[in-house]
Motif scaffolding. Structure first.
Motif, PDB file in Angstrom:
ATOM      1  N   MET A 227      -3.362  18.272   0.829  1.00 28.57           N
ATOM      2  CA  MET A 227      -2.255  17.407   0.390  1.00 28.57           C
ATOM      3  C   MET A 227      -0.926  17.902   0.960  1.00 28.57           C
ATOM      4  N   ARG A 228      -0.085  16.978   1.385  1.00 27.77           N
ATOM      5  CA  ARG A 228       1.244  17.331   1.850  1.00 27.77           C
ATOM      6  C   ARG A 228       2.144  17.611   0.657  1.00 27.77           C
ATOM      7  N   ARG A 229       2.860  18.735   0.733  1.00 25.12           N
ATOM      8  CA  ARG A 229       3.725  19.097  -0.388  1.00 25.12           C
ATOM      9  C   ARG A 229       5.081  18.442  -0.234  1.00 25.12           C
ATOM     10  N   PRO A 230       5.756  18.149  -1.356  1.00 29.41           N
ATOM     11  CA  PRO A 230       7.045  17.477  -1.288  1.00 29.41           C
ATOM     12  C   PRO A 230       8.137  18.371  -0.746  1.00 29.41           C
ATOM     13  N   SER A 231       9.227  17.762  -0.301  1.00 31.99           N
ATOM     14  CA  SER A 231      10.297  18.507   0.343  1.00 31.99           C
ATOM     15  C   SER A 231      11.233  19.184  -0.636  1.00 31.99           C
ATOM     16  N   ILE A 232      10.880  19.234  -1.912  1.00 28.57           N
ATOM     17  CA  ILE A 232      11.751  19.908  -2.868  1.00 28.57           C
ATOM     18  C   ILE A 232      11.645  21.415  -2.738  1.00 28.57           C
ATOM     19  N   GLY A 233      10.785  21.914  -1.838  1.00 28.67           N
ATOM     20  CA  GLY A 233      10.739  23.346  -1.584  1.00 28.67           C
ATOM     21  C   GLY A 233       9.565  24.040  -2.203  1.00 28.67           C
ATOM     22  N   LEU A 234       8.514  23.345  -2.565  1.00 28.32           N
ATOM     23  CA  LEU A 234       7.380  23.991  -3.208  1.00 28.32           C
ATOM     24  C   LEU A 234       6.630  24.914  -2.267  1.00 28.32           C
ATOM     25  N   GLN A 235       6.902  24.814  -0.975  1.00 27.04           N
ATOM     26  CA  GLN A 235       6.251  25.709  -0.049  1.00 27.04           C
ATOM     27  C   GLN A 235       7.082  26.956   0.220  1.00 27.04           C
ATOM     28  N   GLY A 236       8.244  27.070  -0.391  1.00 28.38           N
ATOM     29  CA  GLY A 236       9.140  28.177  -0.108  1.00 28.38           C
ATOM     30  C   GLY A 236       8.730  29.460  -0.779  1.00 28.38           C
ATOM     31  N   ALA A 237       9.404  30.544  -0.407  1.00 25.14           N
ATOM     32  CA  ALA A 237       9.108  31.849  -0.987  1.00 25.14           C
ATOM     33  C   ALA A 237       9.665  31.937  -2.388  1.00 25.14           C
ATOM     34  N   ARG A 238       9.001  32.698  -3.220  1.00 24.26           N
ATOM     35  CA  ARG A 238       9.441  32.874  -4.596  1.00 24.26           C
ATOM     36  C   ARG A 238      10.747  33.647  -4.634  1.00 24.26           C
ATOM     37  N   THR A 239      11.650  33.202  -5.478  1.00 26.29           N
ATOM     38  CA  THR A 239      12.941  33.857  -5.616  1.00 26.29           C
ATOM     39  C   THR A 239      12.781  35.182  -6.336  1.00 26.29           C
ATOM     40  N   ALA A 240      13.309  36.248  -5.765  1.00 22.21           N
ATOM     41  CA  ALA A 240      13.162  37.580  -6.352  1.00 22.21           C
ATOM     42  C   ALA A 240      14.361  37.871  -7.237  1.00 22.21           C
ATOM     43  N   VAL A 241      14.298  37.364  -8.461  1.00 22.22           N
ATOM     44  CA  VAL A 241      15.376  37.565  -9.417  1.00 22.22           C
ATOM     45  C   VAL A 241      14.791  38.122 -10.696  1.00 22.22           C
ATOM     46  N   ALA A 242      15.406  39.132 -11.244  1.00 23.53           N
ATOM     47  CA  ALA A 242      14.853  39.784 -12.427  1.00 23.53           C
ATOM     48  C   ALA A 242      15.680  39.532 -13.679  1.00 23.53           C
ATOM     49  N   SER A 243      16.703  38.669 -13.573  1.00 20.12           N
ATOM     50  CA  SER A 243      17.571  38.447 -14.717  1.00 20.12           C
ATOM     51  C   SER A 243      16.850  37.664 -15.798  1.00 20.12           C
ATOM     52  N   GLY A 244      17.303  37.845 -17.043  1.00 24.21           N
ATOM     53  CA  GLY A 244      16.681  37.155 -18.163  1.00 24.21           C
ATOM     54  C   GLY A 244      17.143  35.719 -18.247  1.00 24.21           C
ATOM     55  N   ILE A 245      16.203  34.795 -18.290  1.00 23.71           N
ATOM     56  CA  ILE A 245      16.546  33.380 -18.408  1.00 23.71           C
ATOM     57  C   ILE A 245      16.442  32.924 -19.859  1.00 23.71           C
ATOM     58  N   VAL A 246      15.667  33.666 -20.671  1.00 22.79           N
ATOM     59  CA  VAL A 246      15.479  33.381 -22.098  1.00 22.79           C
ATOM     60  C   VAL A 246      15.590  34.682 -22.864  1.00 22.79           C
ATOM     61  N   GLN A 247      16.365  34.674 -23.954  1.00 28.18           N
ATOM     62  CA  GLN A 247      16.417  35.824 -24.860  1.00 28.18           C
ATOM     63  C   GLN A 247      16.302  35.349 -26.301  1.00 28.18           C
ATOM     64  N   PHE A 248      15.361  35.935 -27.027  1.00 27.66           N
ATOM     65  CA  PHE A 248      15.221  35.706 -28.467  1.00 27.66           C
ATOM     66  C   PHE A 248      15.603  36.991 -29.183  1.00 27.66           C
ATOM     67  N   GLU A 249      16.461  36.879 -30.203  1.00 27.03           N
ATOM     68  CA  GLU A 249      16.878  38.043 -30.984  1.00 27.03           C
ATOM     69  C   GLU A 249      16.657  37.770 -32.469  1.00 27.03           C
ATOM     70  N   TYR A 250      15.655  38.435 -33.029  1.00 26.46           N
ATOM     71  CA  TYR A 250      15.324  38.331 -34.459  1.00 26.46           C
ATOM     72  C   TYR A 250      15.215  36.874 -34.907  1.00 26.46           C
ATOM     73  N   VAL A 251      14.542  36.089 -34.113  1.00 19.60           N
ATOM     74  CA  VAL A 251      14.416  34.656 -34.390  1.00 19.60           C
ATOM     75  C   VAL A 251      13.341  34.406 -35.440  1.00 19.60           C
ATOM     76  N   GLY A 252      13.676  33.578 -36.415  1.00 19.76           N
ATOM     77  CA  GLY A 252      12.722  33.114 -37.414  1.00 19.76           C
ATOM     78  C   GLY A 252      12.775  31.601 -37.504  1.00 19.76           C
ATOM     79  N   LEU A 253      11.661  30.996 -37.903  1.00 19.99           N
ATOM     80  CA  LEU A 253      11.613  29.542 -38.023  1.00 19.99           C
ATOM     81  C   LEU A 253      10.785  29.164 -39.242  1.00 19.99           C
ATOM     82  N   ARG A 254      11.357  28.290 -40.076  1.00 17.81           N
ATOM     83  CA  ARG A 254      10.620  27.691 -41.186  1.00 17.81           C
ATOM     84  C   ARG A 254      10.932  26.207 -41.214  1.00 17.81           C
TER      85      ARG A 254
END
Length: 250
Positions: free
Chosen positions: A1-28
C-alpha cells in the motif's frame, strides 16, 4: 500500500519530553468510591504504551481523562504543557484537536460514507475541500480502504470499520493517539495489521496509548512500555513501565 504524504514514512522524532503528566490524580463518579486513585506518571513524547489490567481496573476511565472526556475529581493533569484544570472551556476544543481517539465501538456516523467519516475532523477544522479530497484519499489508501471510500459503516466488516476509525483518528496528525481495545473485534491477522498502522504513526513522533487485554498484541511490540492498572491504581509504581516478554521462539 502507498503511504500518505503526511509523513508516515519518516523517521521517528527523538524527543524525550513529557507530553502527559498525572499528579496524584483521583476519579470518582458522583458520590461513589474512587475509580482511580493516586495516579502519578509521565508519558514521554513519541512513546508507545500499552495500558493493561483486569476488567474493572479503570482502563477506560483513565483513557477518558487522557482525551478530556472526563475531569479528575482531584489531582492535576498536564497535557502538552497545559494544566487542564486551569483552562477555560473555550480552550478545550483546540487541545482536543491534538488528540486522536479510537473507540472500542468505532463510533462511526452511520449516515456517512467511509470517506466522509474520515474527512469529518478536517471539515470541523475548516480545511478546504480540495485538500480534504487529497488527504483523505491518501489516508484511505494507507489503511487499505481505497476501494471502500463510498461504503457506509453498515456495509463494512468489523476490521474495515476499525480501520476507518483509526484513519479518522489520525487524519489530523495528532500528537497523542489513544485507543480503547482497538483489536477486540478482529482476528489475529487483522490485529497485526492494525498494530502496523499505529506503529507507522508512532514512527513520526506521535505518542500512542493502547488499552488492551491482548497479550499477543503486546508481545508484537517488545520495545513498547506497559502500564498496569489494578483496582484503580498503577501496579508497582516504582517500575510501572516494563517491557513485555518476547514471544516464545523469538
Amino acid at each position: 500500500m502507498r503511504r500518505p504524504s503526511i509523513g508516515l514514512q519518516g523517521a521517528r522524532t527523538a524527543v524525550a519530553s513529557g507530553i502527559v503528566q498525572f499528579e496524584y490524580v483521583g476519579l470518582r463518579y458522583g458520590m461513589g468510591a474512587e475509580i482511580l486513585r493516586d495516579l502519578n506518571f509521565s508519558l514521554r513524547e513519541g512513546g508507545f504504551y500499552f495500558l493493561t489490567g483486569p476488567s474493572g481496573a479503570g482502563k477506560t476511565s483513565l483513557l477518558k481523562l487522557l482525551y478530556l472526556a472526563q475531569s479528575p475529581s482531584r489531582g492535576a493533569i498536564r497535557l502538552f504543557g497545559e494544566n487542564v484544570s486551569s483552562l477555560r472551556r473555550a480552550d478545550l476544543p483546540a487541545l482536543r484537536r491534538k488528540i486522536g481517539v479510537v473507540f472500542q465501538d468505532f463510533r462511526l456516523a452511520g449516515h456517512l460514507s467511509a470517506f466522509d467519516n474520515v474527512a469529518l475532523p478536517l471539515r470541523i477544522a475548516g480545511v478546504s475541500e480540495s485538500e480534504i479530497a487529497s488527504s483523505v484519499g491518501e489516508m484511505l489508501d494507507w489503511a487499505g480502504l481505497a476501494d471502500r471510500a463510498s461504503a457506509r459503516p453498515a456495509t463494512l466488516s468489523g476490521g474495515e470499520q476499525q480501520r476507518v476509525a483509526i484513519a479518522r483518528a489520525v487524519i489530523g496528525r495528532p500528537k497523542l493517539l489513544v485507543a480503547d481495545e482497538p483489536t477486540g473485534n478482529v482476528d489475529p491477522d487483522m490485529a497485526a495489521r492494525l498494530l502496523g498502522l499505529f506503529e507507522a504513526l508512532n514512527r513520526i513522533g506521535t505518542t500512542v496509548v493502547i488499552a488492551t487485554h491482548d497479550i499477543q498484541l503486546i508481545a508484537r511490540m517488545p520495545a513498547a512500555e506497559i502500564m498496569r492498572l489494578d483496582k484503580g491504581r498503577l501496579a508497582d509504581p516504582t517500575g510501572m513501565f516494563r517491557h513485555p516478554p518476547k514471544r516464545p521462539g523469538l
